[in-house]
Design a protein around this motif. Sequence first.
Motif, PDB file in Angstrom:
ATOM      1  N   THR A 126      11.443   1.263   6.868  1.00 36.51           N
ATOM      2  CA  THR A 126      11.543   0.406   8.047  1.00 36.51           C
ATOM      3  C   THR A 126      10.892   1.107   9.230  1.00 36.51           C
ATOM      4  O   THR A 126      11.103   2.309   9.433  1.00 36.51           O
ATOM      5  N   GLY A 127      10.085   0.333   9.966  1.00 39.58           N
ATOM      6  CA  GLY A 127       9.243   0.909  11.022  1.00 39.58           C
ATOM      7  C   GLY A 127       7.845   1.009  10.461  1.00 39.58           C
ATOM      8  O   GLY A 127       7.502   1.996   9.804  1.00 39.58           O
ATOM      9  N   LEU A 128       7.061  -0.050  10.693  1.00 39.47           N
ATOM     10  CA  LEU A 128       5.756  -0.124  10.011  1.00 39.47           C
ATOM     11  C   LEU A 128       4.591   0.012  10.982  1.00 39.47           C
ATOM     12  O   LEU A 128       3.579  -0.675  10.853  1.00 39.47           O
ATOM     13  N   ALA A 129       4.742   0.920  11.964  1.00 39.85           N
ATOM     14  CA  ALA A 129       3.574   1.273  12.778  1.00 39.85           C
ATOM     15  C   ALA A 129       2.695   2.157  11.898  1.00 39.85           C
ATOM     16  O   ALA A 129       2.863   2.180  10.684  1.00 39.85           O
ATOM     17  N   VAL A 130       1.820   2.904  12.488  1.00 36.88           N
ATOM     18  CA  VAL A 130       0.820   3.622  11.689  1.00 36.88           C
ATOM     19  C   VAL A 130       1.442   4.543  10.643  1.00 36.88           C
ATOM     20  O   VAL A 130       1.033   4.542   9.469  1.00 36.88           O
ATOM     21  N   MET A 131       2.470   5.320  11.007  1.00 40.97           N
ATOM     22  CA  MET A 131       3.044   6.283  10.064  1.00 40.97           C
ATOM     23  C   MET A 131       3.819   5.580   8.950  1.00 40.97           C
ATOM     24  O   MET A 131       3.651   5.882   7.771  1.00 40.97           O
ATOM     25  N   GLY A 132       4.678   4.642   9.353  1.00 41.43           N
ATOM     26  CA  GLY A 132       5.529   3.966   8.377  1.00 41.43           C
ATOM     27  C   GLY A 132       4.726   3.151   7.380  1.00 41.43           C
ATOM     28  O   GLY A 132       5.003   3.179   6.172  1.00 41.43           O
ATOM     29  N   SER A 133       3.707   2.419   7.863  1.00 42.37           N
ATOM     30  CA  SER A 133       2.950   1.590   6.924  1.00 42.37           C
ATOM     31  C   SER A 133       2.172   2.478   5.957  1.00 42.37           C
ATOM     32  O   SER A 133       2.084   2.180   4.757  1.00 42.37           O
ATOM     33  N   ASN A 134       1.642   3.584   6.446  1.00 44.20           N
ATOM     34  CA  ASN A 134       0.918   4.479   5.536  1.00 44.20           C
ATOM     35  C   ASN A 134       1.849   5.135   4.519  1.00 44.20           C
ATOM     36  O   ASN A 134       1.487   5.298   3.348  1.00 44.20           O
ATOM     37  N   LEU A 135       3.053   5.491   4.959  1.00 44.18           N
ATOM     38  CA  LEU A 135       4.018   6.087   4.032  1.00 44.18           C
ATOM     39  C   LEU A 135       4.421   5.061   2.960  1.00 44.18           C
ATOM     40  O   LEU A 135       4.493   5.384   1.775  1.00 44.18           O
ATOM     41  N   ALA A 136       4.641   3.809   3.413  1.00 50.93           N
ATOM     42  CA  ALA A 136       5.006   2.745   2.462  1.00 50.93           C
ATOM     43  C   ALA A 136       3.879   2.542   1.441  1.00 50.93           C
ATOM     44  O   ALA A 136       4.125   2.394   0.234  1.00 50.93           O
ATOM     45  N   ARG A 137       2.645   2.563   1.920  1.00 56.76           N
ATOM     46  CA  ARG A 137       1.497   2.383   1.017  1.00 56.76           C
ATOM     47  C   ARG A 137       1.406   3.545   0.029  1.00 56.76           C
ATOM     48  O   ARG A 137       1.097   3.345  -1.151  1.00 56.76           O
TER      49      ARG A 137
ATOM     50  N   HIS B 209      -2.701  -4.821   2.655  1.00 59.10           N
ATOM     51  CA  HIS B 209      -2.633  -3.730   1.663  1.00 59.10           C
ATOM     52  C   HIS B 209      -1.757  -4.065   0.473  1.00 59.10           C
ATOM     53  O   HIS B 209      -1.301  -3.166  -0.236  1.00 59.10           O
ATOM     54  N   GLY B 210      -1.520  -5.354   0.253  1.00 63.21           N
ATOM     55  CA  GLY B 210      -0.691  -5.788  -0.878  1.00 63.21           C
ATOM     56  C   GLY B 210      -1.212  -5.231  -2.197  1.00 63.21           C
ATOM     57  O   GLY B 210      -0.438  -5.005  -3.138  1.00 63.21           O
ATOM     58  N   ASP B 211      -2.510  -4.964  -2.265  1.00 58.71           N
ATOM     59  CA  ASP B 211      -3.117  -4.467  -3.506  1.00 58.71           C
ATOM     60  C   ASP B 211      -2.688  -3.043  -3.850  1.00 58.71           C
ATOM     61  O   ASP B 211      -2.909  -2.584  -4.972  1.00 58.71           O
ATOM     62  N   ASP B 212      -2.118  -2.355  -2.855  1.00 59.63           N
ATOM     63  CA  ASP B 212      -1.729  -0.960  -3.119  1.00 59.63           C
ATOM     64  C   ASP B 212      -0.604  -0.853  -4.158  1.00 59.63           C
ATOM     65  O   ASP B 212      -0.425   0.201  -4.768  1.00 59.63           O
ATOM     66  N   GLY B 213       0.181  -1.927  -4.314  1.00 62.88           N
ATOM     67  CA  GLY B 213       1.294  -1.865  -5.262  1.00 62.88           C
ATOM     68  C   GLY B 213       2.269  -2.990  -5.008  1.00 62.88           C
ATOM     69  O   GLY B 213       1.875  -4.067  -4.553  1.00 62.88           O
ATOM     70  N   THR B 214       3.545  -2.729  -5.264  1.00 65.21           N
ATOM     71  CA  THR B 214       4.545  -3.787  -5.130  1.00 65.21           C
ATOM     72  C   THR B 214       5.381  -3.578  -3.869  1.00 65.21           C
ATOM     73  O   THR B 214       6.110  -2.582  -3.761  1.00 65.21           O
ATOM     74  N   PHE B 215       5.234  -4.516  -2.933  1.00 63.49           N
ATOM     75  CA  PHE B 215       6.025  -4.483  -1.705  1.00 63.49           C
ATOM     76  C   PHE B 215       7.047  -5.616  -1.740  1.00 63.49           C
ATOM     77  O   PHE B 215       6.748  -6.708  -2.228  1.00 63.49           O
TER      78      PHE B 215
ATOM     79  N   PHE C  43       3.909   5.347  -1.142  1.00 62.82           N
ATOM     80  CA  PHE C  43       4.930   5.123  -2.184  1.00 62.82           C
ATOM     81  C   PHE C  43       4.438   4.055  -3.170  1.00 62.82           C
ATOM     82  O   PHE C  43       4.555   4.215  -4.388  1.00 62.82           O
ATOM     83  N   ALA C  44       3.885   2.969  -2.633  1.00 66.51           N
ATOM     84  CA  ALA C  44       3.437   1.866  -3.493  1.00 66.51           C
ATOM     85  C   ALA C  44       2.324   2.337  -4.432  1.00 66.51           C
ATOM     86  O   ALA C  44       2.315   1.999  -5.624  1.00 66.51           O
ATOM     87  N   ARG C  45       1.410   3.116  -3.906  1.00 68.97           N
ATOM     88  CA  ARG C  45       0.302   3.615  -4.729  1.00 68.97           C
ATOM     89  C   ARG C  45       0.794   4.532  -5.847  1.00 68.97           C
ATOM     90  O   ARG C  45       0.085   4.744  -6.826  1.00 68.97           O
ATOM     91  N   HIS C  46       1.970   5.119  -5.646  1.00 66.34           N
ATOM     92  CA  HIS C  46       2.523   5.975  -6.702  1.00 66.34           C
ATOM     93  C   HIS C  46       3.426   5.200  -7.659  1.00 66.34           C
ATOM     94  O   HIS C  46       4.183   5.792  -8.435  1.00 66.34           O
ATOM     95  N   GLY C  47       3.359   3.877  -7.563  1.00 67.26           N
ATOM     96  CA  GLY C  47       4.047   3.052  -8.558  1.00 67.26           C
ATOM     97  C   GLY C  47       5.470   2.668  -8.198  1.00 67.26           C
ATOM     98  O   GLY C  47       6.166   2.057  -9.010  1.00 67.26           O
ATOM     99  N   TYR C  48       5.917   3.022  -6.988  1.00 65.58           N
ATOM    100  CA  TYR C  48       7.268   2.631  -6.591  1.00 65.58           C
ATOM    101  C   TYR C  48       7.262   1.222  -6.004  1.00 65.58           C
ATOM    102  O   TYR C  48       6.295   0.828  -5.342  1.00 65.58           O
ATOM    103  N   THR C  49       8.324   0.491  -6.247  1.00 62.19           N
ATOM    104  CA  THR C  49       8.507  -0.804  -5.597  1.00 62.19           C
ATOM    105  C   THR C  49       9.098  -0.510  -4.219  1.00 62.19           C
ATOM    106  O   THR C  49      10.152   0.125  -4.114  1.00 62.19           O
ATOM    107  N   VAL C  50       8.395  -0.954  -3.170  1.00 64.76           N
ATOM    108  CA  VAL C  50       8.753  -0.524  -1.822  1.00 64.76           C
ATOM    109  C   VAL C  50       9.225  -1.700  -0.968  1.00 64.76           C
ATOM    110  O   VAL C  50       8.462  -2.645  -0.709  1.00 64.76           O
ATOM    111  N   ALA C  51      10.467  -1.623  -0.540  1.00 64.42           N
ATOM    112  CA  ALA C  51      10.964  -2.621   0.413  1.00 64.42           C
ATOM    113  C   ALA C  51      10.403  -2.272   1.784  1.00 64.42           C
ATOM    114  O   ALA C  51      10.381  -1.088   2.158  1.00 64.42           O
TER     115      ALA C  51
END
Length: 484
Positions: free
Chosen positions: A15-26, A52-58, A28-36
Motif C-alpha cells: 500500500t502506497g503506490l508512488a514511485v517506490m511502492g509501485s516499483n516494489l510491487a512490480r 504494468h499488469g504484464d509484470d505478473g499478478t496484481f 514482487f510480481a516479477r518474482h512470481g508473487y501474487t501482489v495485492a
Amino acid sequence: MASEQPVGTADIGVTGLAVMGSNLARNFARHGYTVAVHNRSYGKTEKLVAEHGDDGTFVPSESVEDFVASLSKPRVAVIMVKAGAGTDAVIDQLAEHMEPGDIIVDAGNAHFPDTIRRENALREKGLHFVGSGVSGGEEGALNGPSIMPGGTRESYDRLGPMLEDISAKVDGVPCCTYIGPDGAGHFVKMVHNGIEYADMQLIAEAYDLLRHGLGASAAEIGDIFEEWNAGDLESFLIEISAEVLKHTDPQTGKAFVDIILDRAEQKGTGRWTVQNALDLGVPVTGIAEATFARALSGSVPQREAARGTLPAHAGKWDVTDRDAFIEDVRLALYASKVVAYSQGFDQITAASEENGWGIDRGAMARIWRGGCIIRARFLNRITEAYERTPELPLLLADEFFTDVMDKGVTAWRSIVSQAALNGVPTPVFASSLSYYDGIRAERLPAALIQGQRDFFGAHTYQRVDAEGTFHTLWSADRSEEKQA
Ligand code: NAP
C-alpha cells in the motif's frame, strides 16, 4: 494481469503506490508473487495495473478493507507511504482489519524510535510490525534493493524468503537478512545513510583537491575517478561521480558540475545519525563533518559575509608530480573512507548493545554490497574482518585495514597538510586523520580536561598509578582526597 478482488489469494500486499511502492510491487510480481495493491487515491492503483499488469499478478483494491481481505494468511502488508503521520494513519487503518499473527511492514524511511513505538503498540494487538530499511532508490526497488528488515524472528520466517527473493544479489547471495528486533532495521538503514553522507563528501573533497592541486578540468577528474573505479575504491558512488563530472551542460556547453548551485540539501537521515551518535557517545566524525559540510554549503548569508572578506594567506598550490599527487589523493580518500565506515560500525555496535538487538555486523556489510547507494567492493573486506574476529572492537584495527593505513597514512598526512596550507577545505579528510591519530594515541590530552573539570567543578579524576577516584582541594592546600 489484474483480477477482480479475490479473497485471501495474494502472497503479499503493497500500500502506497508512488514511485517506490509501485516499483516494489512490480518487483514482487516479477518474482512470481501474487501482489495485492492499494493506494489512498485509487488512480495510482489503476495506473500501476494498467501500465504494468504484464509484470505478473496484481490484485487491486480500492478500500483498505478489501486490500487486507485479498491477502492470504498470515497476511503481510508492506507500507510504502510518506514517512511520518502518513505511516501512522495507514498502520491504524490496516490494524483495524488485521488479525493476530498478521504482519505489517513499514518499508519507508522511518526514524527508528518511531518504529520501536509502533512495534510496541502493534505487539499489544498481537500483530507483528516490521520496520524495514530499503535502499537503492526507485531503480533498486524495481530491480533489487538492499533490504534491512527488523521486527520479530517469527515474522522474518514468513516474510524473509520473499524479501530475499526480490533483493539485489551479489555472487548469488541476497542483499537482505534479518537485522534484529523492533527498530534495528530502520536503525541500520539510518547509519547506512549516514555513511553515505560521509562517502559522498569524501569523493567531493577528492574532486576539489584534484581541481585545486592540478587545475584539472571536471572531465579530467571524471577520467581519474573512472580509473579509481577499477581498483580498491570501486563503488557505485565513484562510478556515478565520474559520470556526473564528465557530463556537459547542453545549454551552456560548460561542465555540468559548474552550472549546479553549490548548496547540498538533505532529507535528515544524516542528521538523525549524528544526533543518535551524540546520545550514544560514539565519535562518528566523518558522518558529522559531512552533515555539517552540507549545512555550511547552505549557510548563504554567512558565506556572503565571509566571501572576499576573510583573509586566506594561502599559498599558490604547485604540484610538481601529477601522478604522485593523484595517487596520494586516492590513498587519502581510501584511508578516510575506512575511518568513516569504522565509525559507522562502532555506532551500530553501541546501539545493538544498548537495545539488545544482537546485530551481526559482518552481515550488514554483506547486504550493502549490492542494491544500495554505498555498494562497493571494499564491503567484502568488512565482512571478512568480522568473520575473522566476530568481537572485533574496532574495524580499523583489523589486519586488512591496518595494512591499508600503513600504505596510505603518509600520503594522507601530506594531502591534508597541503590542503590546509593552500586554503582548501577538507572537513572529512582532515577530521578522519585527526580521529585516526586520536584513536591510536598512547596518551590523549583528555587528562588535562579531567584536571580542568576537577578544578572548577570537583568532578573528580582517576589516577594512572592507583585504583579509585580522587579530588584535589584546589582552593585549599591542594592536597588530594580519595573519594569514598
Ligand atoms: P512519497 O512521495 O514519500 O509518498 C507518497 C505516497 O504516500 C503516495 O502513495 C501517497 O498517497 C501516500 N500517502 C501520503 N500521505 C498519506 C496518508 N496520510 N495516508 C495514506 N497514504 C498517504 O513516496 P515515495 O518517494 O515512493 O517514498 C515512499 C517511502 O519510501 C518514503 O517513506 C520514503 O522516504 C521511502 N524511500 C524513498 C526512496 C526514494 O528514493 N524515493 C528511497 C528509499 C526509501 P496518495 O497517492 O494518495 O497521495
